[in-house]
Design a protein around this motif. Structure first.
Motif, short mmCIF file in Angstrom:
data_model
loop_
_atom_site.label_atom_id
_atom_site.label_comp_id
_atom_site.label_asym_id
_atom_site.label_seq_id
_atom_site.Cartn_x
_atom_site.Cartn_y
_atom_site.Cartn_z
N ASP A 1 0.80 -1.23 0.00
CA ASP A 1 0.00 0.00 0.00
C ASP A 1 0.83 1.27 0.00
O ASP A 1 0.29 2.38 -0.09
CB ASP A 1 -0.99 0.01 1.18
N SER A 2 2.17 1.13 0.06
CA SER A 2 3.03 2.32 0.00
C SER A 2 3.79 2.43 -1.32
O SER A 2 4.53 3.40 -1.52
CB SER A 2 4.04 2.29 1.16
N ILE A 3 3.61 1.45 -2.22
CA ILE A 3 4.36 1.44 -3.46
C ILE A 3 3.74 2.39 -4.47
O ILE A 3 2.58 2.27 -4.84
CB ILE A 3 4.42 0.03 -4.07
N ARG A 4 4.53 3.36 -4.92
CA ARG A 4 4.09 4.27 -5.98
C ARG A 4 4.46 3.68 -7.33
O ARG A 4 5.57 3.16 -7.50
CB ARG A 4 4.70 5.65 -5.78
N SER A 5 3.55 3.81 -8.28
CA SER A 5 3.78 3.14 -9.56
C SER A 5 2.93 3.75 -10.65
O SER A 5 1.86 4.32 -10.38
CB SER A 5 3.44 1.64 -9.41
N VAL B 1 7.28 -6.96 -10.69
CA VAL B 1 6.48 -5.91 -11.32
C VAL B 1 7.44 -4.95 -12.01
O VAL B 1 8.42 -4.49 -11.42
CB VAL B 1 5.62 -5.16 -10.29
N PHE B 2 7.15 -4.69 -13.29
CA PHE B 2 7.88 -3.69 -14.07
C PHE B 2 6.94 -2.51 -14.29
O PHE B 2 5.74 -2.70 -14.51
CB PHE B 2 8.31 -4.27 -15.42
N ALA B 3 7.48 -1.29 -14.25
CA ALA B 3 6.63 -0.11 -14.35
C ALA B 3 7.41 1.05 -14.95
O ALA B 3 8.65 1.02 -15.06
CB ALA B 3 6.09 0.27 -12.97
N THR B 4 6.68 2.08 -15.34
CA THR B 4 7.28 3.31 -15.84
C THR B 4 8.27 3.88 -14.83
O THR B 4 7.99 3.91 -13.62
CB THR B 4 6.18 4.33 -16.14
N GLY B 5 9.41 4.35 -15.31
CA GLY B 5 10.40 4.95 -14.43
C GLY B 5 11.72 5.13 -15.16
O GLY B 5 11.87 4.72 -16.31
N PHE B 6 12.68 5.77 -14.52
CA PHE B 6 13.98 5.96 -15.13
C PHE B 6 14.66 4.60 -15.31
O PHE B 6 14.91 3.89 -14.34
CB PHE B 6 14.84 6.90 -14.29
N LEU C 1 -5.07 -8.95 -11.97
CA LEU C 1 -5.06 -7.65 -12.64
C LEU C 1 -4.19 -6.71 -11.82
O LEU C 1 -4.36 -6.58 -10.61
CB LEU C 1 -6.48 -7.08 -12.74
N VAL C 2 -3.23 -6.08 -12.48
CA VAL C 2 -2.36 -5.11 -11.84
C VAL C 2 -2.54 -3.79 -12.57
O VAL C 2 -2.63 -3.74 -13.79
CB VAL C 2 -0.89 -5.60 -11.85
N TYR C 3 -2.62 -2.68 -11.83
CA TYR C 3 -2.88 -1.38 -12.42
C TYR C 3 -2.48 -0.30 -11.43
O TYR C 3 -1.98 -0.61 -10.33
CB TYR C 3 -4.35 -1.24 -12.82
N ALA D 1 -1.35 10.72 -5.19
CA ALA D 1 -0.18 9.93 -5.58
C ALA D 1 -0.61 8.67 -6.32
O ALA D 1 -1.64 8.06 -6.00
CB ALA D 1 0.64 9.54 -4.35
N SER D 2 0.18 8.27 -7.32
CA SER D 2 -0.13 7.09 -8.11
C SER D 2 0.38 5.84 -7.39
O SER D 2 1.59 5.69 -7.19
CB SER D 2 0.50 7.20 -9.50
N LYS D 3 -0.53 4.93 -7.03
CA LYS D 3 -0.18 3.75 -6.25
C LYS D 3 -0.39 2.46 -7.04
O LYS D 3 -1.25 2.37 -7.92
CB LYS D 3 -1.06 3.69 -5.00
N LEU D 4 0.40 1.45 -6.68
CA LEU D 4 0.28 0.13 -7.27
C LEU D 4 -0.91 -0.61 -6.65
O LEU D 4 -1.06 -0.66 -5.43
CB LEU D 4 1.56 -0.67 -7.02
N LEU D 5 -1.75 -1.19 -7.52
CA LEU D 5 -2.90 -1.98 -7.06
C LEU D 5 -2.86 -3.34 -7.73
O LEU D 5 -2.62 -3.46 -8.94
CB LEU D 5 -4.20 -1.25 -7.41
#
Length: 338
Positions: free
Chosen positions: A38-42, A56-61, A306-308, A318-322
């Motif tokens: 619940d603290s992961i931003r993604s 999990v792979f996500a947008t980022g540098f 489902l991951v989003y 803030a954008s969080k991982l669900l």
């Protein structure tokens, strides 16, 4: 160019560079540290499991990566790319390493990671691909091999945007890539057997989803992030509509349709074609989440996952991982709660 205007541009560029470098240092400092879900931003996450580890792979540098053995506590891994790929900075001069919308699949005996490089708000964009024999950083065979550009879009030349790629195999295990954001909608292209290039001319790409109902419809085509998932006799097309990336003002929603063939047409619950404005809403914002969208899906541990990401009203947008389990009712996915 006016000297004052030139100075303003230089100042803005410097500030953006400082911000980007600060974010890079921030993520480097977090590598190896573990945080609760619940603290992961993604943004724009996808999920896969190798052996007993979820990734999990996500947008980022350099493309953000996190890992877990229980899907509850997540460890920050090193990004896929330590430096921006040279080919990408040459193709997209505005690109500085902030890499969007990765897609991870196991295919041809290795892991394929498609990713997007773009100039924000333009279809000056490319989808690239990298491969790896393993996702475990401790494995001696762990090494990302970048294969460069798969497809590229150009302002004024292509009426589609080469971002948000997603790999799907058809009934003959031939690879296809869905992709797209705004412009002419979501596209589908068959790939070469090695998954590294299109197997058809770029002028023959098929539109599989759009918010526009006809050629005369000129409304803003706010649709992106296609993800095709096979379940039983159907291919299910997920997409995100309306607007991401606005924090508390985000209006993102996930829509869905299905087809018995990978090329469509994809129909929603009412039988409306997704390439003609159709799409049944699967998830949308509520009192807690300002908007939710850009999903991935995977069959893991006997469940459909489902991951989003969602914009958290309790954390200033803030954008969080669900991560949620999908249940199925009358042939359609259902999420019990956000």
């Amino acid at each position: 160019m006016n000297k004052s205007y030139f100075l303003l541009i230089m100042i803005i560029s410097l500030l953006l560079s400082i911000s980007a470098n600060a974010q890079r240092r921030h993520f480097r400092d977090l590598t190896g540290k573990t945080f609760p879900l619940d603290s992961i931003r993604s943004h724009d996450p996808v999920i896969i499991k190798q052996d007993s580890v979820y990734y999990v792979f996500a947008t980022g540098f350099g493309i953000s990566v996190i890992s877990s053995t229980d899907m509850e506590n997540w460890t920050i891994e090193k990004p896929v790319f330590a430096e921006a790929p040279k080919w990408a900075t040459e193709a997209i001069p505005e690109y500085r390493g902030h890499t969007w919308a990765p897609d991870i699949s196991y295919f041809n005996g290795q892991y394929y990671l498609y990713y997007s490089v773009s100039a924000f708000g333009k279809n000056t964009s490319c989808i690239g691909v990298a491969t790896n024999k393993t996702l475990h950083p401790s494995d001696p065979d762990f090494k990302w091999v970048d294969h460069g550009k798969v497809i590229q879009s150009f302002p004024g030349k292509t009426n589609w945007n080469a971002i948000d790629g997603n790999l799907i195999l058809d009934e003959n295990d031939a690879p296809w890539l869905s992709f797209g954001s705004f412009w002419g909608g979501l596209q589908l292209v068959q790939l070469s057997d090695d998954g590294l290039s299109p197997a058809q001319d770029i002028n023959t790409f098929a539109t599989i989803a759009s918010r526009r109902t006809s050629d005369e419809d000129r409304r803003e085509n706010s649709i992106e992030a296609p993800f095709i998932y096979q379940k039983g006799d159907y291919y299910y097309l997920f997409a995100s509509i309306d607007f991401c990336c606005r924090g508390m003002n985000s209006t993102y929603k996930i829509i869905i349709g299905r087809s018995k063939t990978i090329q469509g047409p994809y129909l929603d619950k009412e039988g409306k074609r997704m390439d003609k404005g159709g799409g049944t809403i699967l998830l949308q914002g509520n009192d807690r989440w300002a908007g939710v969208g850009h999903n991935g899906a995977a069959h893991i541990d006997g469940k459909d996952i489902l991951v989003y990401h969602g914009y958290d009203r309790q954390n200033n947008g803030a954008s969080k991982l669900l991560i949620k389990e999908m249940k199925w009712v009358d042939g359609w996915p259902v999420i019990d709660h956000l």
